[in-house]
Design an enzyme around this catalytic site. Structure first.
Site, PDB file in Angstrom:
ATOM      1  CD  GLU A 130      -2.846  -1.268   2.343  1.00 20.23           C
ATOM      2  OE1 GLU A 130      -2.950  -0.286   3.117  1.00 20.23           O
ATOM      3  OE2 GLU A 130      -3.507  -2.312   2.476  1.00 20.23           O
ATOM      4  CD  GLU A 193      -9.383  -1.218  -0.990  1.00 16.78           C
ATOM      5  OE1 GLU A 193      -8.238  -1.728  -1.001  1.00 16.78           O
ATOM      6  OE2 GLU A 193     -10.248  -1.523  -0.147  1.00 16.78           O
TER       7      GLU A 193
HETATM    8  O1  KIV Z   1      -5.825  -7.324   0.989  1.00 14.83           O
HETATM    9  C1  KIV Z   1      -6.500  -7.420  -0.044  1.00 14.83           C
HETATM   10  O2  KIV Z   1      -7.255  -8.380  -0.254  1.00 14.83           O
HETATM   11  C2  KIV Z   1      -6.382  -6.362  -1.031  1.00 14.83           C
HETATM   12  C3  KIV Z   1      -7.416  -6.294  -2.108  1.00 14.83           C
HETATM   13  C4  KIV Z   1      -8.706  -5.869  -1.537  1.00 14.83           C
HETATM   14  C5  KIV Z   1      -6.991  -5.460  -3.240  1.00 14.83           C
HETATM   15  O3  KIV Z   1      -5.505  -5.565  -0.955  1.00 14.83           O
END
Ligand code: KIV
Length: 276
Positions: A130, A193
């Site tokens: 992220e 997202e």
């Molecule tokens: O952790 C996860 O599953 C994700 C997705 C929602 C993209 O990052």
């Protein structure tokens, strides 16, 4: 439950293993990418057989598998444990493993060691992190170490404490800057997202690498969902962007109720299911 196709989608006819160059090339070729989460061997095998392009071992496992309210407690060892199970089931899809909270924020040296452990110990092909603008150097260091890295901008669940909740992110210029920085630093793809559809469309048009949307509208280069949301296994009201294509919760509950009734009535197992 929302509408869903009456016929199952044909598994992808293309059974060539998915690689990073093929994943990136899909954008040039105008081929939309399909990505779903899996956390174990059973589901990973199912998704791979069904022909998805990539399987994400998401740190969403903290909520989906561990029943926590955030992803923050998930550890690197847990990601490796789940990633390894998933990789063992997969023949074609690209497997991407999330770097959990605090596994890439401390230092670049620490990040390289952690991401290296993920690839070495799971056999996955890539990691995801992220990323805000501050992660440019980290993404660059991973890419320069030949560790394929996917970025994740927009709603970043690991930042939930700072954000104060899981909300749509609407600051267009910041989102564009984060996506640009990630692509310039060497990310091979970017998850978008919970951002407005037009913003995702703008980012997708500008960037040379595929954008994979979740709650980001139809104009991304691919889509990702948390699999239990897609198949209707997650309890409660799904978020607005989730379209359920099955209601497995209902199916499983009905099967368990029928089995319990048969056991209590003494009609299961019957002769056909008993060794003579
Ligand atoms: O952790 C996860 O599953 C994700 C997705 C929602 C993209 O990052």
């Amino acid at each position: 439950m929302s509408s869903h196709p009456s016929e199952p989608a044909a598994p992808s006819a293309d059974r060539k293993p998915m690689t990073i160059p093929r994943f990136v090339g899909a954008k040039r070729e105008g081929r939309r990418l399909t990505v779903l989460t899996a956390y174990d061997h059973l589901w990973a095998g199912l998704l791979d057989e069904a022909g998805v392009d990539a399987i994400l071992v998401g740190d969403s496992l903290g909520m989906v598998v561990q029943g926590r309210s955030t992803t923050l407690p998930v550890t690197l060892d847990q990601m490796i444990y789940h990633g390894e199970m998933v990789v063992r089931a997969v023949k074609r899809a690209l497997v991407i493993v999330d770097l959990p909270f605090l596994s890439f924020q401390v230092s670049i040296e620490d990040t390289l060691r952690n991401a290296g452990r993920v690839l070495k110990e799971t056999g996955a092909s890539a990691v995801k992190l992220e990323s805000g603008v501050n992660q440019a150097a980290t993404i660059r260091a991973l890419a320069e170490a030949d560790i394929p890295v996917m970025a994740h901008v927009g709603l970043r669940p690991q930042s939930v404490l700072k954000l104060g909740g899981y909300r749509v992110q609407r600051d267009e210029e910041r989102l564009l800057a984060e996506a640009r920085v990630a692509a310039e630093a060497g990310a091979f793809g970017i998850v978008l997202e919970c951002i407005p559809g037009p913003v995702a469309a703008r980012i997708t048009a500008e960037l040379p690498v595929p954008t994979i949307g979740i709650g980001a509208g139809p104009h991304c280069d691919g889509q990702v969902l948390v699999t239990p949301d897609l198949v209707g296994l997650t309890p409660g009201q799904p978020p607005k962007f989730v379209q359920q294509f099955a209601n497995l919760r209902q199916t499983v509950e009905a099967a368990v109720t029928s089995w319990s009734t048969a056991v209590r009535a003494g009609t299961h197992p019957d002769a056909a299911h008993t060794h003579s």
